[in-house]
Design an enzyme around this catalytic site. Structure first.
Site, PDB file in Angstrom:
ATOM      1  N   HIS A 160      -6.229  -8.191 -12.146  1.00 15.27           N
ATOM      2  CA  HIS A 160      -7.135  -7.868 -11.048  1.00 15.27           C
ATOM      3  C   HIS A 160      -6.405  -7.510  -9.760  1.00 15.27           C
ATOM      4  CE1 HIS A 160     -11.091  -8.550  -8.857  1.00 15.27           C
ATOM      5  NE2 HIS A 160     -11.415  -7.840  -9.928  1.00 15.27           N
ATOM      6  N   LYS A 162      -4.488  -5.319  -6.854  1.00 12.94           N
ATOM      7  CA  LYS A 162      -4.635  -3.990  -6.271  1.00 12.94           C
ATOM      8  C   LYS A 162      -3.494  -3.802  -5.286  1.00 12.94           C
ATOM      9  CE  LYS A 162      -9.146  -5.471  -6.914  1.00 12.94           C
ATOM     10  NZ  LYS A 162      -9.716  -6.840  -6.760  1.00 12.94           N
ATOM     11  N   ASP A 167       8.874   2.963  -2.941  1.00 15.60           N
ATOM     12  CA  ASP A 167      10.330   2.950  -2.785  1.00 15.60           C
ATOM     13  C   ASP A 167      10.903   1.539  -2.642  1.00 15.60           C
ATOM     14  OD1 ASP A 167      10.291   5.725  -2.869  1.00 15.60           O
ATOM     15  OD2 ASP A 167      10.147   5.916  -0.692  1.00 15.60           O
TER      16      ASP A 167
END
Length: 235
Positions: A160, A162, A167
């Protein structure tokens, strides 16, 4: 005073003027050099930015084609800076690697950004929730089919997260799923930071999950109709 003495005095005066002028130039250059060195040696302030959604709906074509900012003739507002356009810019600022750990990924512009980076030779890794990849509209299969390395969680616990790592220096995280509904219809937030104390734990977590999840568990892209779900590979 003889003519020769006047000429000599004039030469001396002119020489002193030139020396004074050169001294002023040298001082000016020294000051500029000192300012430049101080700017180079001064630690750059880490980027910290908060974005809030739903984002204003506006055209983002100029972000993908900056050389032709007026090429789009769609009906959406143009030249408007929004939370979504800021998010896209940060993602497209990637120069070497992009690590994505996302639960829901169906937004076409975000998918377009990731694919554009991949075509430029950027190293991209994607961690996704295995159940969500089977939902119609998910872009995970599109990324996988394009050649991007995708791994899905291999257990019953939903992936779940996000967050994205640009870089290995820039963290993008928050409540925002990478979907059109989240961008345009939900109250969401995204935090963007270069603070090492925040970035490093996410790098470690991504690595831990990447190693933990077997790539064989990732759903296989399908060439069938959109209503068909992806099937797991057998190897």
């Amino acid at each position: 005073m003889t003519k020769n003495n006047c000429g000599l005095r004039h030469i001396v005066v002119m020489w002193r003027v030139k020396v004074a002028g050169l001294s002023l130039v040298a001082v000016s250059l020294s000051v500029e050099l000192l300012v430049w060195l101080l700017r180079r040696l001064r630690p750059r302030k880490a980027l910290n930015e908060a974005l809030f959604f739903p984002s204003e709906i506006a055209c983002v074509e100029h972000i993908f084609t900056p050389s032709s900012p007026h090429s789009c003739v769609c009906f959406l507002p143009h030249g408007v800076e929004t939370s979504f356009s800021r998010l896209l810019r940060h993602i497209l600022s990637t120069s070497s690697s992009l690590d994505l750990c996302v639960f829901a990924f169906s937004n076409m512009d975000l998918s377009r950004a990731v694919l554009a980076l991949y075509r430029k030779g950027i190293t991209i890794r994607v961690l996704a929730d295995k159940d969500y990849t089977a939902i119609t509209g998910s872009k995970i299969g599109v990324l996988h089919k394009a050649g991007i390395c995708v791994r899905c969680n291999a257990n019953s616990v939903h992936m779940h997260h996000k967050f994205a790592l640009v870089d290995g220096r820039l963290l993008i995280t928050g409540s925002l799923n990478w979907t059109l509904q989240a961008v345009q219809g939900n109250m969401e937030n995204v935090l963007i930071t270069e603070e090492p104390d925040l970035v490093q734990p996410f790098i470690k977590e991504f690595h831990r999950l990447w190693v933990l999840n077997d790539p064989a568990q990732c759903p296989k892209p399908s060439d069938q109709k959109p209503t068909q779900v992806f099937t797991k590979t057998s190897n």
